[in-house]
Design a protein around this motif. Structure first.
Motif, PDB file in Angstrom:
ATOM      1  N   LEU A  83     -85.786  94.668  48.219  1.00  0.00           N
ATOM      2  CA  LEU A  83     -86.670  95.169  49.263  1.00  0.00           C
ATOM      3  C   LEU A  83     -86.631  94.202  50.443  1.00  0.00           C
ATOM      4  CD1 LEU A  83     -89.614  96.332  46.996  1.00  0.00           C
ATOM      5  CD2 LEU A  83     -87.830  97.748  48.057  1.00  0.00           C
ATOM      6  N   ILE A  84     -86.289  94.748  51.616  1.00  0.00           N
ATOM      7  CA  ILE A  84     -86.069  93.947  52.821  1.00  0.00           C
ATOM      8  C   ILE A  84     -87.226  94.178  53.802  1.00  0.00           C
ATOM      9  CG2 ILE A  84     -84.509  93.535  54.750  1.00  0.00           C
ATOM     10  CD1 ILE A  84     -83.297  92.807  52.041  1.00  0.00           C
ATOM     11  N   PRO A  85     -87.838  93.126  54.334  1.00  0.00           N
ATOM     12  CA  PRO A  85     -88.967  93.294  55.263  1.00  0.00           C
ATOM     13  C   PRO A  85     -88.590  94.146  56.477  1.00  0.00           C
ATOM     14  CG  PRO A  85     -88.779  91.008  54.566  1.00  0.00           C
ATOM     15  CD  PRO A  85     -87.549  91.707  54.065  1.00  0.00           C
ATOM     16  N   PHE A  86     -89.500  95.054  56.840  1.00  0.00           N
ATOM     17  CA  PHE A  86     -89.237  95.935  57.982  1.00  0.00           C
ATOM     18  C   PHE A  86     -90.565  96.410  58.575  1.00  0.00           C
ATOM     19  CE2 PHE A  86     -87.314  99.907  59.922  1.00  0.00           C
ATOM     20  CZ  PHE A  86     -86.429  99.243  60.745  1.00  0.00           C
ATOM     21  N   ALA A  87     -91.390  95.449  58.959  1.00  0.00           N
ATOM     22  CA  ALA A  87     -92.686  95.755  59.567  1.00  0.00           C
ATOM     23  C   ALA A  87     -92.520  95.735  61.088  1.00  0.00           C
ATOM     24  CB  ALA A  87     -93.736  94.755  59.112  1.00  0.00           C
ATOM     25  N   LEU A  88     -92.049  96.842  61.633  1.00  0.00           N
ATOM     26  CA  LEU A  88     -91.659  96.880  63.044  1.00  0.00           C
ATOM     27  C   LEU A  88     -92.827  96.644  63.993  1.00  0.00           C
ATOM     28  CD1 LEU A  88     -89.109  99.841  63.160  1.00  0.00           C
ATOM     29  CD2 LEU A  88     -88.655  97.384  63.049  1.00  0.00           C
ATOM     30  N   ALA A  89     -94.007  97.152  63.645  1.00  0.00           N
ATOM     31  CA  ALA A  89     -95.142  97.043  64.571  1.00  0.00           C
ATOM     32  C   ALA A  89     -95.457  95.588  64.901  1.00  0.00           C
ATOM     33  CB  ALA A  89     -96.367  97.724  63.968  1.00  0.00           C
ATOM     34  N   ARG A  90     -95.202  94.697  63.957  1.00  0.00           N
ATOM     35  CA  ARG A  90     -95.472  93.274  64.213  1.00  0.00           C
ATOM     36  C   ARG A  90     -94.568  92.712  65.296  1.00  0.00           C
ATOM     37  NH1 ARG A  90     -95.455  91.220  57.909  1.00  0.00           N
ATOM     38  NH2 ARG A  90     -97.080  92.657  57.149  1.00  0.00           N
ATOM     39  N   HIS A  91     -93.447  93.372  65.521  1.00  0.00           N
ATOM     40  CA  HIS A  91     -92.491  92.918  66.531  1.00  0.00           C
ATOM     41  C   HIS A  91     -92.551  93.765  67.800  1.00  0.00           C
ATOM     42  CE1 HIS A  91     -90.347  90.165  63.769  1.00  0.00           C
ATOM     43  NE2 HIS A  91     -90.652  91.053  62.849  1.00  0.00           N
ATOM     44  N   GLY A  92     -93.564  94.619  67.901  1.00  0.00           N
ATOM     45  CA  GLY A  92     -93.670  95.471  69.081  1.00  0.00           C
ATOM     46  C   GLY A  92     -92.595  96.535  69.140  1.00  0.00           C
ATOM     47  N   LEU A  93     -92.201  97.054  67.961  1.00  0.00           N
ATOM     48  CA  LEU A  93     -91.117  98.033  67.882  1.00  0.00           C
ATOM     49  C   LEU A  93     -91.554  99.291  67.156  1.00  0.00           C
ATOM     50  CD1 LEU A  93     -88.229  95.603  66.864  1.00  0.00           C
ATOM     51  CD2 LEU A  93     -88.342  96.898  69.013  1.00  0.00           C
ATOM     52  N   ARG A  94     -90.839 100.362  67.441  1.00  0.00           N
ATOM     53  CA  ARG A  94     -90.986 101.636  66.719  1.00  0.00           C
ATOM     54  C   ARG A  94     -89.596 102.139  66.348  1.00  0.00           C
ATOM     55  NH1 ARG A  94     -94.090 105.162  71.129  1.00  0.00           N
ATOM     56  NH2 ARG A  94     -93.912 106.806  69.543  1.00  0.00           N
TER      57      ARG A  94
END
Length: 374
Positions: free
Chosen positions: A191-202
């Motif tokens: 499982l690879i981290p992919f919390a886009l909102a934390r980076h200002g991304l969608r």
């Protein structure tokens, strides 16, 4: 009205429970799964819901999207007996029985919000939701990968779609804010981290509304080309070939098909390396775009609707964009800054309007949990 209430209205009794499984978006790694390669999907926060209860005598399947119920017997159903959308349900029951697992006739009500025919694996979502319901109702203890195997067998052998196992594995192993990095040879999942909102991304999903169908000859033809290329190269699968190996193929079509698979595996590993290291996800954008170019030029599975969407999304500010799914229609994903999402969506819609095409449907993909009780 809840699904449980609609179930009770349809069947005259409440369900034993409601189970759910997600659709999936493949971030990168297209047509690598059946070549023993690497894939990087996420379980989508759009799901298929199944209300279920054990029934007497026959299995009855109803769907909010279909006018008629489908009926079959769990103990005797065989491939070819049930066709259309309900074949994915019957196929799961058959796969359990073929594996020597207990089955039972069920009353089932299906609904959900995974777009059908968009390349977001609505079929695997349905299969996995039915599978986890059937397993629980029959008291069958299965791990996540075992359920995925049964669902894939239903799709391959009962429905007749020659897909790899990525879709079902993503639906079962998905976790919120994580990508499912799958080595399809070993079936190892990371499982690879992919919390886009934390980076200002969608991550936008652009449903191009170009119809998508995998049980036709195109998917099978690409799979056959890959198998032939591996045979000519003397490797077990294209996963084992190098870029230099590929260039020795004298058949131009096979060379291009193999080149896509080999370079796509490299792109998957490149994305994983960047995200594992905690780099800004914007760094994966060029790899997404390169994947689309490869699918268009080497694997030849894109269509004008997806090519226009990917190109216009990048012109409007996306960091990268690519078609996702098996091809010949379906969806494009675009990695965008949070504030740029609406601008990108509007630009694609305008480009479609200029061409007289139906307006695309755009929504955010958010990595969600896999199948289980709703």
């Amino acid at each position: 009205m809840s699904l449980a209430a609609r179930f009770a209205e349809a069947y005259g009794h409440p369900p034993a429970g409601v189970w759910a499984a997600p659709g999936r978006v493949n971030l990168i790694g297209e047509h690598t799964d059946y070549n023993d390669g690497f894939v990087l999907p996420l379980a989508l926060d759009r799901r298929t819901l199944v209300g279920a209860e054990i029934a007497e005598g026959v299995t009855t399947v109803r769907s909010s999207r279909e006018p008629d119920a489908v009926v079959f017997e769990a103990d005797t159903v065989v491939p070819g007996e049930v066709t259309g959308w309900a074949a994915y349900v019957a196929g799961v029951v058959w796969a359990f029985r073929a594996a020597g697992l207990p089955v039972a006739d069920l009353d089932l009500l299906v609904e959900g919000d995974v777009p059908v025919g968009a390349g977001l694996s609505s079929s695997a979502s349905l299969e996995c939701a039915v599978a986890v319901a059937l397993a629980e109702l029959t008291g069958t203890a299965l791990d996540l990968t075992e359920v995925a195997h049964l669902a894939r067998r239903a799709e391959n052998e009962f429905v007749g779609a020659p897909t790899g196992g990525m879709d079902q594995m993503a639906a079962m192993h998905g976790v919120a804010d994580r990508l499912v990095f799958l080595d399809t040879r070993t079936e190892h999942v990371e499982l690879i981290p992919f919390a886009l909102a934390r980076h200002g991304l969608r991550l936008l999903v652009i449903d191009t509304r170009a119809p998508h169908q995998l049980v036709d000859g195109q998917y099978g033809a690409r799979r056959a080309d890959c198998a032939k290329a591996a045979e000519l190269l003397g490797v077990p699968a294209l996963r084992d070939a190098t870029a230099a190996d590929v260039e020795t193929l004298t058949d131009e079509r096979l060379r291009r098909r193999a080149r896509h698979v080999v370079t796509e595996d490299d792109r998957v590993l490149g994305v994983v390396e960047r995200l594992r290291a905690g780099k800004d996800p914007r760094a994966i954008g060029p790899l997404l775009s390169a994947s689309h170019t490869s699918m268009r030029e080497d694997f030849e599975i894109t269509v004008p609707h997806v090519d226009v969407a990917a190109a216009v999304a990048e012109e409007a500010g996306a960091h990268g964009a690519r078609m996702t799914g098996g091809g010949f229609g379906g969806c494009v994903i675009a990695l965008v800054d949070t504030e740029a999402g609406d601008r990108v969506a509007d630009a694609v819609a305008a480009a479609y309007a200029e061409r007289g095409w139906d307006a695309p449907v755009v929504f955010d993909a958010v990595a969600a949990d896999g199948a289980g009780r709703a």
